[in-house]
Design a protein around this motif. Structure first.
Motif, mmCIF file in Angstrom:
data_model
loop_
_atom_site.group_PDB
_atom_site.id
_atom_site.type_symbol
_atom_site.label_atom_id
_atom_site.label_comp_id
_atom_site.label_asym_id
_atom_site.label_seq_id
_atom_site.Cartn_x
_atom_site.Cartn_y
_atom_site.Cartn_z
ATOM 1 N N ILE A 1 18.096 13.405 -21.995
ATOM 2 C CA ILE A 1 17.513 13.079 -20.697
ATOM 3 C C ILE A 1 16.267 13.950 -20.572
ATOM 4 C CG2 ILE A 1 17.912 12.939 -18.210
ATOM 5 C CD1 ILE A 1 20.982 13.140 -18.986
ATOM 6 N N ALA A 2 15.107 13.359 -20.837
ATOM 7 C CA ALA A 2 13.847 14.102 -20.854
ATOM 8 C C ALA A 2 13.213 14.061 -19.466
ATOM 9 C CB ALA A 2 12.901 13.525 -21.898
ATOM 10 N N VAL A 3 13.204 15.192 -18.805
ATOM 11 C CA VAL A 3 12.694 15.311 -17.436
ATOM 12 C C VAL A 3 11.941 16.635 -17.324
ATOM 13 C CG1 VAL A 3 14.474 13.881 -16.349
ATOM 14 C CG2 VAL A 3 14.916 16.316 -16.720
ATOM 15 N N GLY A 4 11.389 16.914 -16.168
ATOM 16 C CA GLY A 4 10.799 18.223 -15.957
ATOM 17 C C GLY A 4 11.865 19.300 -15.934
ATOM 18 N N THR A 5 11.470 20.528 -16.231
ATOM 19 C CA THR A 5 12.430 21.637 -16.256
ATOM 20 C C THR A 5 13.175 21.778 -14.937
ATOM 21 O OG1 THR A 5 11.381 22.938 -18.005
ATOM 22 C CG2 THR A 5 12.561 24.169 -16.324
ATOM 23 N N GLY A 6 12.474 21.625 -13.814
ATOM 24 C CA GLY A 6 13.129 21.747 -12.508
ATOM 25 C C GLY A 6 14.263 20.752 -12.354
ATOM 26 N N LYS A 7 14.017 19.504 -12.748
ATOM 27 C CA LYS A 7 15.063 18.484 -12.638
ATOM 28 C C LYS A 7 16.194 18.747 -13.626
ATOM 29 C CE LYS A 7 15.913 13.540 -12.288
ATOM 30 N NZ LYS A 7 15.305 12.176 -12.271
ATOM 31 N N ALA A 8 15.850 19.211 -14.832
ATOM 32 C CA ALA A 8 16.881 19.542 -15.820
ATOM 33 C C ALA A 8 17.806 20.632 -15.286
ATOM 34 C CB ALA A 8 16.233 19.988 -17.129
ATOM 35 N N THR B 1 -12.411 17.715 -11.603
ATOM 36 C CA THR B 1 -11.114 17.059 -11.427
ATOM 37 C C THR B 1 -10.050 17.712 -12.317
ATOM 38 O OG1 THR B 1 -12.234 14.993 -10.936
ATOM 39 C CG2 THR B 1 -9.883 14.862 -11.428
ATOM 40 N N PHE B 2 -8.925 18.041 -11.698
ATOM 41 C CA PHE B 2 -7.793 18.648 -12.409
ATOM 42 C C PHE B 2 -6.552 17.827 -12.092
ATOM 43 C CE2 PHE B 2 -4.169 21.355 -13.056
ATOM 44 C CZ PHE B 2 -4.485 22.140 -14.151
ATOM 45 N N VAL B 3 -5.827 17.422 -13.131
ATOM 46 C CA VAL B 3 -4.598 16.653 -12.950
ATOM 47 C C VAL B 3 -3.406 17.577 -13.169
ATOM 48 C CG1 VAL B 3 -3.219 14.668 -13.673
ATOM 49 C CG2 VAL B 3 -5.722 14.535 -13.723
ATOM 50 N N SER B 4 -2.599 17.740 -12.138
ATOM 51 C CA SER B 4 -1.403 18.580 -12.198
ATOM 52 C C SER B 4 -0.182 17.722 -12.494
ATOM 53 C CB SER B 4 -1.212 19.291 -10.851
ATOM 54 O OG SER B 4 0.061 19.910 -10.784
ATOM 55 N N ARG B 5 0.773 18.295 -13.225
ATOM 56 C CA ARG B 5 2.061 17.593 -13.402
ATOM 57 C C ARG B 5 2.669 17.275 -12.040
ATOM 58 N NH1 ARG B 5 5.040 18.525 -18.349
ATOM 59 N NH2 ARG B 5 6.839 17.681 -17.237
ATOM 60 N N GLY B 6 2.709 18.250 -11.133
ATOM 61 C CA GLY B 6 3.220 18.018 -9.793
ATOM 62 C C GLY B 6 4.665 17.576 -9.758
ATOM 63 N N ASP B 7 5.467 18.025 -10.733
ATOM 64 C CA ASP B 7 6.839 17.512 -10.849
ATOM 65 C C ASP B 7 7.895 18.607 -10.967
ATOM 66 O OD1 ASP B 7 6.200 18.487 -13.345
ATOM 67 O OD2 ASP B 7 6.900 16.728 -14.452
ATOM 68 N N ASP B 8 7.548 19.847 -10.645
ATOM 69 C CA ASP B 8 8.483 20.976 -10.716
ATOM 70 C C ASP B 8 8.962 21.226 -12.146
ATOM 71 O OD1 ASP B 8 9.852 23.103 -9.491
ATOM 72 O OD2 ASP B 8 11.721 21.962 -9.377
ATOM 73 N N SER B 9 8.169 20.808 -13.119
ATOM 74 C CA SER B 9 8.494 21.066 -14.525
ATOM 75 C C SER B 9 8.137 22.505 -14.884
ATOM 76 C CB SER B 9 7.693 20.113 -15.411
ATOM 77 O OG SER B 9 6.300 20.350 -15.231
ATOM 78 N N GLY B 10 8.490 22.915 -16.101
ATOM 79 C CA GLY B 10 8.101 24.240 -16.558
ATOM 80 C C GLY B 10 6.596 24.397 -16.609
ATOM 81 N N THR B 11 5.910 23.330 -17.027
ATOM 82 C CA THR B 11 4.451 23.364 -17.067
ATOM 83 C C THR B 11 3.872 23.472 -15.663
ATOM 84 O OG1 THR B 11 4.480 22.027 -19.086
ATOM 85 C CG2 THR B 11 2.397 22.123 -17.861
ATOM 86 N N GLY C 1 2.925 13.790 -10.692
ATOM 87 C CA GLY C 1 4.371 13.574 -10.643
ATOM 88 C C GLY C 1 4.887 12.897 -11.895
ATOM 89 N N GLN C 2 4.280 13.202 -13.040
ATOM 90 C CA GLN C 2 4.621 12.532 -14.306
ATOM 91 C C GLN C 2 4.869 13.565 -15.401
ATOM 92 O OE1 GLN C 2 4.949 9.218 -14.738
ATOM 93 N NE2 GLN C 2 4.336 8.672 -12.646
ATOM 94 N N GLY C 3 5.426 13.075 -16.519
ATOM 95 C CA GLY C 3 5.640 13.919 -17.678
ATOM 96 C C GLY C 3 4.331 14.253 -18.374
ATOM 97 N N MET C 4 4.418 15.149 -19.363
ATOM 98 C CA MET C 4 3.212 15.680 -19.981
ATOM 99 C C MET C 4 2.403 14.616 -20.704
ATOM 100 S SD MET C 4 1.775 18.669 -19.942
ATOM 101 C CE MET C 4 0.246 17.832 -19.532
ATOM 102 N N GLY C 5 3.050 13.758 -21.452
ATOM 103 C CA GLY C 5 2.320 12.726 -22.177
ATOM 104 C C GLY C 5 1.539 11.821 -21.244
ATOM 105 N N LYS C 6 2.186 11.402 -20.156
ATOM 106 C CA LYS C 6 1.525 10.528 -19.186
ATOM 107 C C LYS C 6 0.372 11.255 -18.492
ATOM 108 C CE LYS C 6 1.118 6.724 -16.801
ATOM 109 N NZ LYS C 6 0.617 5.484 -17.454
ATOM 110 N N VAL C 7 0.556 12.543 -18.190
ATOM 111 C CA VAL C 7 -0.509 13.318 -17.536
ATOM 112 C C VAL C 7 -1.731 13.443 -18.453
ATOM 113 C CG1 VAL C 7 -1.132 15.637 -16.731
ATOM 114 C CG2 VAL C 7 0.951 14.543 -15.904
ATOM 115 N N LEU C 8 -1.498 13.622 -19.740
ATOM 116 C CA LEU C 8 -2.626 13.680 -20.672
ATOM 117 C C LEU C 8 -3.380 12.355 -20.681
ATOM 118 C CD1 LEU C 8 -1.070 15.676 -23.649
ATOM 119 C CD2 LEU C 8 -3.024 16.385 -22.246
ATOM 120 N N GLN C 9 -2.672 11.256 -20.584
ATOM 121 C CA GLN C 9 -3.332 9.946 -20.528
ATOM 122 C C GLN C 9 -4.145 9.806 -19.241
ATOM 123 O OE1 GLN C 9 -0.479 6.765 -21.171
ATOM 124 N NE2 GLN C 9 0.536 7.902 -22.788
ATOM 125 N N ILE C 10 -3.558 10.231 -18.118
ATOM 126 C CA ILE C 10 -4.254 10.139 -16.827
ATOM 127 C C ILE C 10 -5.503 11.017 -16.839
ATOM 128 C CG2 ILE C 10 -4.074 10.674 -14.363
ATOM 129 C CD1 ILE C 10 -1.065 9.985 -14.591
#
Length: 278
Positions: A60-67, A138-148, A172-181
């Motif tokens: 279950i791949a999620v942000g660290t906070g959710k894990a 412009t800075f894109v944050s994970r915004g998902d309570d992950s470790g990053t 509010g997305q994972g790292m791969g998606k944030v890099l795309q954004i």
């Protein structure tokens, strides 16, 4: 009296049966940060672990906070995350048994090729963030309570910057998606090096800043406490921990590369491995 004796006999029979069932449960529920999944590391390691032990790992791949929340709720058997203070708190509060170091890499700040904030002039990570804020780049944050995300917020705090405004976007997305954004928006973002190396060749972004000790990124694995959550697969969790911190597991982490680049550096303590075996 006869009914009482029958109940005692049934309980006696059920105790070893339950223990046997726990030992033969071959499904391990692993909650882990998206970086271990997006980087391809788990796809490399888990088939070998499964072949060696017979366990199947449901990732279950999620942000660290959710894990961590899933671990606190007893919804998973083991967590593999990267937010050291939150991990220590998880164990201190009795949700997990013990934290074992597994590996580390570091964070990097990536951004547009043109580097509009001038991060090349930065002497440290906090200066780099201050430049981004000053230029309102412009800075894109994970915004998902992950470790990053936790690391990013800590860095803004050290930089004495309160990030807000149109230039600061929370995905509010994972790292791969944030890099795309970030690539689509020609923006900066903070990423772990492992995920960056997995995405680098297909991204127009480049590393804008790296190398500050503040960007150190350790990963730890923790079995959910079976005393608090007796339905968890503690046998399986311990098997996964022992394998990852074993010489074999550590060698496989060390050998996981993209080209000549090592994505994670193994960091398990030999003494902890010996203790985990017993």
């Amino acid at each position: 009296m006869v009914k009482h004796l029958f109940t005692l006999l049934l309980m006696t029979l059920l105790i070893p049966l339950n223990a046997a069932n726990a030992d033969t449960n071959k499904i391990i529920r692993l909650a882990t940060t998206t970086s271990t999944d997006n980087s391809g590391l788990l796809k490399e390691l888990l088939p070998e672990f499964q072949a060696d032990t017979g366990y199947n790992v449901h990732v279950i791949a999620v942000g660290t906070g959710k894990a961590l929340r899933m671990g606190r709720d007893g919804d998973v058997d083991v967590i593999l995350v990267h937010a050291r203070s939150a991990e220590d708190e998880f164990v201190t509060q009795g949700h997990g048994e013990k934290r074992y170091g597994v590996m580390y890499n570091d964070f990097v700040i990536v951004g547009p090729q043109s580097d509009p904030a001038g991060l090349s002039k930065s002497k440290d990570a906090t200066t780099a963030l201050q430049l981004i804020a000053e230029h309102q780049a412009t800075f894109v944050s994970r915004g998902d309570d992950s470790g990053t995300h936790k690391k990013e917020l800590g860095l803004w705090k050290k930089a004495a910057v309160d990030p807000h405004g149109r230039w600061y976007r929370e995905a509010g997305q994972g790292m791969g998606k944030v890099l795309q954004i970030a690539a689509e928006m020609d923006a900066y973002t903070l990423t772990d090096r492992g995920t960056w190396l997995a995405y680098e060749k297909k991204s127009p972004l480049k590393i804008g800043f790296e190398g500050d000790p503040l960007l150190f990124n350790p990963y730890g694995i923790i079995a959910v406490n079976p005393q608090r959550y007796p339905d968890t697969n503690h046998f399986g969790a311990q098997a996964l921990i022992q394998w990852l911190i074993s010489p074999e597991g550590q060698e496989r982490i060390n050998n996981f590369r993209i080209g000549s680049n090592r994505l994670f550096t193994p960091s398990a303590d030999a003494g902890e491995f010996a203790a985990a075996e017993h």
